[in-house]
Design a protein around this motif. Structure first.
Motif, PDB file in Angstrom:
ATOM      1  N   ILE A   1       1.448  -0.951   0.176  1.00 26.44           N
ATOM      2  CA  ILE A   1      -0.150   0.173  -0.136  1.00 26.44           C
ATOM      3  C   ILE A   1       1.222   1.396  -0.242  1.00 26.44           C
ATOM      4  O   ILE A   1       0.651   2.285  -0.607  1.00 26.44           O
ATOM      5  CB  ILE A   1      -0.884  -0.045   1.270  1.00 26.44           C
ATOM      6  N   GLY A   2       1.888   1.491   0.200  1.00 25.98           N
ATOM      7  CA  GLY A   2       3.109   1.914   1.001  1.00 25.98           C
ATOM      8  C   GLY A   2       3.178   3.080   1.914  1.00 25.98           C
ATOM      9  O   GLY A   2       2.924   4.312   1.858  1.00 25.98           O
ATOM     10  N   ILE A   3       2.591   2.540   2.807  1.00 23.92           N
ATOM     11  CA  ILE A   3       2.702   2.548   4.628  1.00 23.92           C
ATOM     12  C   ILE A   3       4.661   2.613   4.979  1.00 23.92           C
ATOM     13  O   ILE A   3       4.589   1.243   5.196  1.00 23.92           O
ATOM     14  CB  ILE A   3       1.683   2.063   5.600  1.00 23.92           C
ATOM     15  N   LYS A   4       5.022   3.702   5.292  1.00 26.73           N
ATOM     16  CA  LYS A   4       6.381   2.645   5.869  1.00 26.73           C
ATOM     17  C   LYS A   4       6.368   2.718   7.533  1.00 26.73           C
ATOM     18  O   LYS A   4       6.957   2.474   8.248  1.00 26.73           O
ATOM     19  CB  LYS A   4       7.363   4.209   5.915  1.00 26.73           C
ATOM     20  N   ASN A   5       5.422   3.572   8.272  1.00 28.97           N
ATOM     21  CA  ASN A   5       4.820   3.197  10.111  1.00 28.97           C
ATOM     22  C   ASN A   5       4.044   2.290   9.993  1.00 28.97           C
ATOM     23  O   ASN A   5       3.821   2.820   9.615  1.00 28.97           O
ATOM     24  CB  ASN A   5       4.908   4.684  10.140  1.00 28.97           C
ATOM     25  N   ILE A   6       5.431   1.382  10.912  1.00 26.65           N
ATOM     26  CA  ILE A   6       4.437  -0.006  10.476  1.00 26.65           C
ATOM     27  C   ILE A   6       4.426  -0.506  12.845  1.00 26.65           C
ATOM     28  O   ILE A   6       5.731  -0.047  13.023  1.00 26.65           O
ATOM     29  CB  ILE A   6       4.893  -1.355  10.392  1.00 26.65           C
ATOM     30  N   TYR A   7       3.330  -0.418  12.821  1.00 26.92           N
ATOM     31  CA  TYR A   7       3.768  -0.898  14.574  1.00 26.92           C
ATOM     32  C   TYR A   7       2.490  -2.233  14.255  1.00 26.92           C
ATOM     33  O   TYR A   7       1.224  -2.131  14.157  1.00 26.92           O
ATOM     34  CB  TYR A   7       3.018   0.361  15.599  1.00 26.92           C
ATOM     35  N   LYS A   8       2.757  -3.507  15.252  1.00 28.82           N
ATOM     36  CA  LYS A   8       1.975  -4.892  15.090  1.00 28.82           C
ATOM     37  C   LYS A   8       2.282  -5.662  16.134  1.00 28.82           C
ATOM     38  O   LYS A   8       3.275  -4.721  16.777  1.00 28.82           O
ATOM     39  CB  LYS A   8       2.783  -5.438  13.934  1.00 28.82           C
ATOM     40  N   GLY A   9       1.432  -6.621  16.462  1.00 31.09           N
ATOM     41  CA  GLY A   9       1.404  -7.241  17.587  1.00 31.09           C
ATOM     42  C   GLY A   9       0.717  -6.653  18.945  1.00 31.09           C
ATOM     43  O   GLY A   9       0.916  -6.636  19.837  1.00 31.09           O
ATOM     44  N   LEU A  10       0.259  -5.514  18.830  1.00 29.50           N
ATOM     45  CA  LEU A  10      -0.407  -4.434  19.717  1.00 29.50           C
ATOM     46  C   LEU A  10      -1.822  -4.832  20.015  1.00 29.50           C
ATOM     47  O   LEU A  10      -2.422  -4.949  19.343  1.00 29.50           O
ATOM     48  CB  LEU A  10      -1.017  -3.099  18.912  1.00 29.50           C
ATOM     49  N   LYS A  11      -1.829  -4.655  21.328  1.00 32.09           N
ATOM     50  CA  LYS A  11      -3.246  -4.551  22.149  1.00 32.09           C
ATOM     51  C   LYS A  11      -4.193  -3.770  22.387  1.00 32.09           C
ATOM     52  O   LYS A  11      -3.125  -2.598  21.686  1.00 32.09           O
ATOM     53  CB  LYS A  11      -2.889  -5.099  23.462  1.00 32.09           C
ATOM     54  N   PRO A  12      -5.412  -4.060  22.625  1.00 29.38           N
ATOM     55  CA  PRO A  12      -6.111  -2.704  21.888  1.00 29.38           C
ATOM     56  C   PRO A  12      -5.128  -1.321  22.753  1.00 29.38           C
ATOM     57  O   PRO A  12      -6.023  -0.378  22.587  1.00 29.38           O
ATOM     58  CB  PRO A  12      -7.504  -3.106  22.408  1.00 29.38           C
ATOM     59  N   ASN A  13      -4.828  -1.977  24.392  1.00 27.48           N
ATOM     60  CA  ASN A  13      -4.511  -0.417  25.192  1.00 27.48           C
ATOM     61  C   ASN A  13      -3.127  -0.213  24.760  1.00 27.48           C
ATOM     62  O   ASN A  13      -3.157   0.733  24.502  1.00 27.48           O
ATOM     63  CB  ASN A  13      -4.518  -1.287  26.214  1.00 27.48           C
ATOM     64  N   ASP A  14      -2.658  -0.998  23.642  1.00 26.75           N
ATOM     65  CA  ASP A  14      -1.329  -0.243  22.822  1.00 26.75           C
ATOM     66  C   ASP A  14      -1.748   0.863  21.759  1.00 26.75           C
ATOM     67  O   ASP A  14      -1.272   1.299  21.330  1.00 26.75           O
ATOM     68  CB  ASP A  14      -0.906  -1.709  22.324  1.00 26.75           C
ATOM     69  N   LYS A  15      -2.861   0.042  21.114  1.00 24.91           N
ATOM     70  CA  LYS A  15      -3.186   1.081  20.182  1.00 24.91           C
ATOM     71  C   LYS A  15      -3.553   2.629  21.188  1.00 24.91           C
ATOM     72  O   LYS A  15      -2.931   3.203  19.796  1.00 24.91           O
ATOM     73  CB  LYS A  15      -4.440   0.188  19.386  1.00 24.91           C
ATOM     74  N   LEU A  16      -4.338   2.543  21.490  1.00 27.07           N
ATOM     75  CA  LEU A  16      -5.133   3.404  22.511  1.00 27.07           C
ATOM     76  C   LEU A  16      -3.305   4.541  23.223  1.00 27.07           C
ATOM     77  O   LEU A  16      -3.700   5.825  22.845  1.00 27.07           O
ATOM     78  CB  LEU A  16      -5.483   2.818  23.542  1.00 27.07           C
ATOM     79  N   SER A  17      -2.577   3.992  23.361  1.00 28.12           N
ATOM     80  CA  SER A  17      -1.987   4.675  24.159  1.00 28.12           C
ATOM     81  C   SER A  17      -0.460   5.388  22.617  1.00 28.12           C
ATOM     82  O   SER A  17       0.076   6.226  22.729  1.00 28.12           O
ATOM     83  CB  SER A  17      -0.659   3.640  24.931  1.00 28.12           C
ATOM     84  N   LEU A  18      -0.123   4.226  21.835  1.00 30.66           N
ATOM     85  CA  LEU A  18       0.260   4.764  20.755  1.00 30.66           C
ATOM     86  C   LEU A  18      -0.296   5.965  19.944  1.00 30.66           C
ATOM     87  O   LEU A  18       0.077   7.087  19.505  1.00 30.66           O
ATOM     88  CB  LEU A  18      -0.645   3.433  19.373  1.00 30.66           C
ATOM     89  N   VAL A  19      -1.515   6.401  20.063  1.00 32.07           N
ATOM     90  CA  VAL A  19      -2.209   7.316  19.113  1.00 32.07           C
ATOM     91  C   VAL A  19      -2.511   8.444  19.932  1.00 32.07           C
ATOM     92  O   VAL A  19      -2.366   9.680  19.450  1.00 32.07           O
ATOM     93  CB  VAL A  19      -3.732   7.228  19.169  1.00 32.07           C
ATOM     94  N   GLN A  20      -2.638   8.207  21.259  1.00 32.45           N
ATOM     95  CA  GLN A  20      -1.969   9.492  22.319  1.00 32.45           C
ATOM     96  C   GLN A  20      -0.987  10.368  22.048  1.00 32.45           C
ATOM     97  O   GLN A  20      -0.602  11.380  22.457  1.00 32.45           O
ATOM     98  CB  GLN A  20      -2.614   8.659  23.941  1.00 32.45           C
ATOM     99  N   LYS A  21       0.075   8.958  21.910  1.00 31.10           N
ATOM    100  CA  LYS A  21       0.907   9.581  21.463  1.00 31.10           C
ATOM    101  C   LYS A  21       1.162  10.828  20.406  1.00 31.10           C
ATOM    102  O   LYS A  21       1.735  12.088  20.400  1.00 31.10           O
ATOM    103  CB  LYS A  21       2.692   8.392  21.911  1.00 31.10           C
ATOM    104  N   PHE A  22       0.629  10.212  19.272  1.00 31.53           N
ATOM    105  CA  PHE A  22       0.279  11.050  18.333  1.00 31.53           C
ATOM    106  C   PHE A  22       0.148  12.053  18.265  1.00 31.53           C
ATOM    107  O   PHE A  22       0.049  13.305  17.847  1.00 31.53           O
ATOM    108  CB  PHE A  22       0.483  10.330  17.310  1.00 31.53           C
ATOM    109  N   GLN A  23      -1.197  12.374  18.702  1.00 32.09           N
ATOM    110  CA  GLN A  23      -1.813  13.105  19.585  1.00 32.09           C
ATOM    111  C   GLN A  23      -0.657  14.723  20.422  1.00 32.09           C
ATOM    112  O   GLN A  23      -2.197  15.630  19.679  1.00 32.09           O
ATOM    113  CB  GLN A  23      -3.528  12.501  20.449  1.00 32.09           C
ATOM    114  N   GLN A  24       0.088  13.436  20.858  1.00 32.25           N
ATOM    115  CA  GLN A  24       1.049  14.809  21.829  1.00 32.25           C
ATOM    116  C   GLN A  24       0.987  15.997  20.487  1.00 32.25           C
ATOM    117  O   GLN A  24       1.929  17.263  20.634  1.00 32.25           O
ATOM    118  CB  GLN A  24       1.582  13.930  22.200  1.00 32.25           C
ATOM    119  N   ILE A  25       1.372  15.063  19.354  1.00 36.63           N
ATOM    120  CA  ILE A  25       2.137  15.728  18.277  1.00 36.63           C
ATOM    121  C   ILE A  25       1.195  17.264  17.862  1.00 36.63           C
ATOM    122  O   ILE A  25       1.539  18.232  17.628  1.00 36.63           O
ATOM    123  CB  ILE A  25       3.435  15.100  17.908  1.00 36.63           C
TER     124      ILE A  25
END
Length: 792
Positions: free
Chosen positions: A655-679
């Protein structure tokens, strides 16, 4: 002789023709005053279609109906409510059509009146569509009581129904045209006398003749002031009772003040009269409102179009017979026949046959969707190729089309933050204008008293903030219409602002970047079975399993093998006896095979490996294009998946996506998105069920899918057609809407800032001020309507 039956409840009529109700141009016999009162209330409420399409008699009213029973009481009947009330848990929801709404202050008044009534959970009023979305607890308050509360403050409300809404709209248009036509006719008559007097044609006449023409002008202007201008007065009164001021307050003061002052001058035979200014002012205002009304109807999201797509009849299969019945009478579990070219009458599941269906009316996508055995079909969609038999799974308000209409209503009622600011500004602006008008009158009265009143009148008229009040709702309504057309539903407030602020988009993999449906892409056999035999054995073993993998084998289940003693090993696979031989299918570990690193299941007979089935989840056709567009727009794109396999990397690379985060549990996804949202502003795509935590925590959440998943979804945005590119379209529409709103606000504020000095200094005549104010409002509405020409 056959005994007559009550037309309402079906009970025998023992009272002769004592109780009757006029229904469908005929007097219908009723058994008691209770049934007579209820049936009359139903007819008076405009719900005669209840008697046309009902499948069972109404409930008998055994007692005298209390005095409180009015037309509103008909809406409490279960037989009537099934058409427009949606029940969810303990809460009921209804969309109301409200007559008399003219501006944002009306919506504010209704919302604040009802939100404090016990039993009402929520209410949202949309001034553009003149409708309200109400949620209430039936155990605490009746629907008729809610309608009565609205009636007490001067508005007439009724459940939104397609036919009745159209009839009411036509009636309102006729009334409006009558007011407009009367104002236009009177204005022409008054202007004839006024122009003649101004030109000096009657200057040689005696005073009594001059006064005669003034009296005639006053008579012609009277119906304009006391009939044509009524909508402005009622709106102003309701506004003042609510403790706020809208634009019609200054308009009403201007009209009544000018007319009363001219009447006093006529009676006293001294001073100047301006009946022509009053008439012309009212005519221009009504003309502007008329065009605004037409534009509002054009811009309004018409949910009725979806309702009209559902047919009135269906082919019901009973045994070996097939009869045409009213679609309204279908029940869950009924089986209907849908022929090629026909419209599906209710949501259901195909139990016999396969065909392709046009679902563009629901999703906005014109490409037909292939539906096989056990596939879901929806009311309003069109069968294209082959006849199919469908078992009804949902009717009435539980159908997908009804859910989309509710979502659409909610979306159109959502107010962006800028709209809330404008509502507040409009109120303060009116106060400011009244203050300026008062100061203008005081100053002019000190130096030029003969012109003080008319200059003040021009100030009140020219600075009416109509354009300011229309700047946002017309644009948002048009944008919501585009969203519905392309299959995008905005469910929560603030979506338009959020879409323009997104700089980072995070995708879930399964069901989002991929279609969410596994298919067998490759079969490799090792034992004595051929490929077809291996697939048939695997399909037999997977029969009855609810696991997504089982659906990949459904096309290969031809009933060639019967499985005895089937067993499921959680997280591993399935076992069973076929022709006395033990087979098992599942993971490499389960069948003791070597893991090949791809997404695959294995078939074995005892310890002998028979076949390997490689499974793939196809990538959405437009996923690569959507990601490329987002990247070109300056957005960072990432994939966050619970899948830990290499399949995530393969999908992201294709597809052309370079930023890959895998093996994440639901809470891990939430933490990742919250980290992005700070920026930066971050949007999260998910399926709305297993991604609930991260969807709830993201700045903007986007859910995929139609059908039953919608009702479980708490996302801000829903893509009904499952096409990722629609999100790019939504961003484009949001940016254009933001631009249009800013243009409208700049124009509205700029016009008022320009006209105020001219009006205060006496350079604007009252009728010129009326023309300018109407033109300003029309410019705002016309600018918003440009959104409807957008083609995506």
């Amino acid at each position: 002789m056959t005994q007559a039956e009550c037309f309402h409840c079906g009970e025998p009529v023992l009272t002769g023709s004592q109780f009757t109700t006029h229904i469908d141009n005929c007097d219908r016999l009723m058994c008691c005053p209770g049934c007579q009162a209820v049936s009359a209330a139903i007819i008076e409420a405009g719900l005669s279609n209840y008697y046309k399409y009902r499948t069972e008699p109404g409930s008998k009213q055994t007692a005298l109906v209390p005095e409180e029973l009015s037309a509103f009481s008909a809406f409490d009947l279960p037989e009537v409510q099934q058409d427009f009330v949606h029940n969810e848990s303990e809460i009921s929801r209804v969309s109301l059509s409200i007559d008399g709404i003219t501006c944002a202050a009306c919506a504010w008044l209704i919302e604040h009146k009802l939100k404090h009534v016990p039993g009402i959970c929520a209410i949202q009023v949309n001034t553009t569509t003149e409708r309200a979305l109400v949620s209430w607890l039936p155990e605490q308050i009746k629907l008729s009581d809610i309608l009565g509360q609205i009636s007490q403050i001067g508005y007439q409300a009724a459940p939104y129904q397609v036919d009745e809404q159209e009839i009411q709209s036509k009636q309102n248009s006729r009334k409006f045209l009558l007011r407009l036509g009367l104002a236009g006719f009177a204005t022409m008559q008054v202007m004839m006398f006024a122009l003649a007097l101004y030109a000096g044609y009657f200057t040689e006449l005696e005073v009594q003749y001059r006064d005669y023409f003034r009296w005639v002008s006053m008579i012609f202007a009277a119906p304009v002031v006391f009939y044509s201008a009524q909508p402005f007065y009622f709106s102003a009164i309701r506004s003042m009772f609510s403790g706020r001021l809208n634009m019609d307050v200054s308009v009403s003061i201007a009209i009544l003040g000018a007319y009363i002052a001219s009447c006093i001058a006529t009676v006293n035979a001294t001073g100047e009269v301006y009946f022509e200014s009053v008439s012309m002012f009212t005519f221009f205002l009504l003309l502007g409102r008329y065009f605004e009304q037409n534009a509002r109807q054009k811009a309004s999201v018409s949910s009725s179009n979806l309702h009209k797509l559902v047919p009135l009849t269906a082919h019901l299969i009973t045994g070996n017979d097939c009869e045409e019945v009213p679609a309204k009478g279908l029940k869950v579990g009924d089986i209907i026949l849908v022929k090629p070219g026909e419209v599906v009458a209710a949501d259901g599941i195909i139990i016999d046959g396969s065909s392709s269906f046009n679902e563009s009316m629901l999703t906005g996508e014109q490409v037909p969707v292939i539906k096989l055995d056990s596939s879901e079909v929806y009311a309003g969609t069109i069968n294209i190729e082959q006849p199919v038999r469908v078992r009804i799974s949902a009717v009435g308000q539980d159908q997908l089309v009804a859910e989309i209409i509710r979502l659409q209503e909610s979306a159109s009622n959502n107010k962006p933050k800028v709209a809330l600011y404008v509502d507040t500004i409009s109120n303060y602006f009116t106060w400011a204008i009244l203050t300026i008008a008062l100061l203008t009158y005081i100053v002019w009265n000190l130096y030029w008293p003969e012109d003080a009143f008319w200059v003040t009148l021009a100030v009140l008229v020219a600075t009416c903030p109509c354009a300011l009040a229309l700047a946002t709702p017309t644009a948002v309504t048009c944008a919501t219409g585009i969203f519905t057309r392309i299959g995008v539903i905005a469910r929560k407030p603030g979506v338009f602002e959020k879409l323009t602020q997104i700089k980072h988009v995070v995708f879930d993999k399964t069901g989002t970047l991929t279609c969410g449906t596994l298919t067998v892409s490759e079969v490799e056999v090792y034992g004595h079975l051929k490929k077809d035999e291996a697939l048939a054995v695997a399909a037999a073993l997977e029969t009855g399993s609810l696991h997504p993998i089982a659906k990949a084998f459904e096309p290969y289940n031809r009933g060639l093998f019967d499985v005895i003693e089937p067993q499921s090993v959680v997280g591993a696979g399935l076992t069973g006896l076929i022709d006395g031989t033990q087979y098992k299918i599942g993971s490499a570990e389960f069948v003791k095979a070597k893991d090949c690193g791809t997404q695959a299941v294995f078939l074995a007979q005892g310890d002998e490996l028979l076949a390997r089935f490689t499974l793939i989840d196809a990538i959405r056709p437009d996923a690569k294009e959507a990601v490329a567009t987002l990247t070109a727009q300056g957005c960072t794109v990432s994939v966050a998946s619970g899948d830990a396999s290499n399949h995530v990397d393969e999908v992201a690379e294709r597809i052309g996506i370079k930023n890959i985060y895998k093996g994440l549990k639901p809470n891990d996804k939430l933490s990742l998105v919250q980290k992005f949202q700070q920026i930066e502003g971050t949007a999260m795509f998910g399926d709305g069920i297993n991604d609930a935590p991260v969807l709830a925590g993201a700045n903007l959440s986007v859910a995929m899918g139609s059908g039953s998943a919608i009702t479980k979804n708490s996302a801000d945005l829903i893509l009904l057609g499952d096409h990722l590119s629609r999100f790019n379209d939504a961003v484009t529409v949001a940016k254009m809407t933001e631009k249009i709103i800013k243009q409208n606000l700049y124009w509205a504020l700029g016009y008022n800032l320009f006209i105020i000095p001219l009006a205060v200094t006496g350079h604007v005549a009252p009728y010129i001020a009326a023309l300018g104010m109407s033109a300003s409002s029309l410019i705002v509405v016309g600018n918003s309507l440009r959104l409807l020409r957008v083609r995506l």
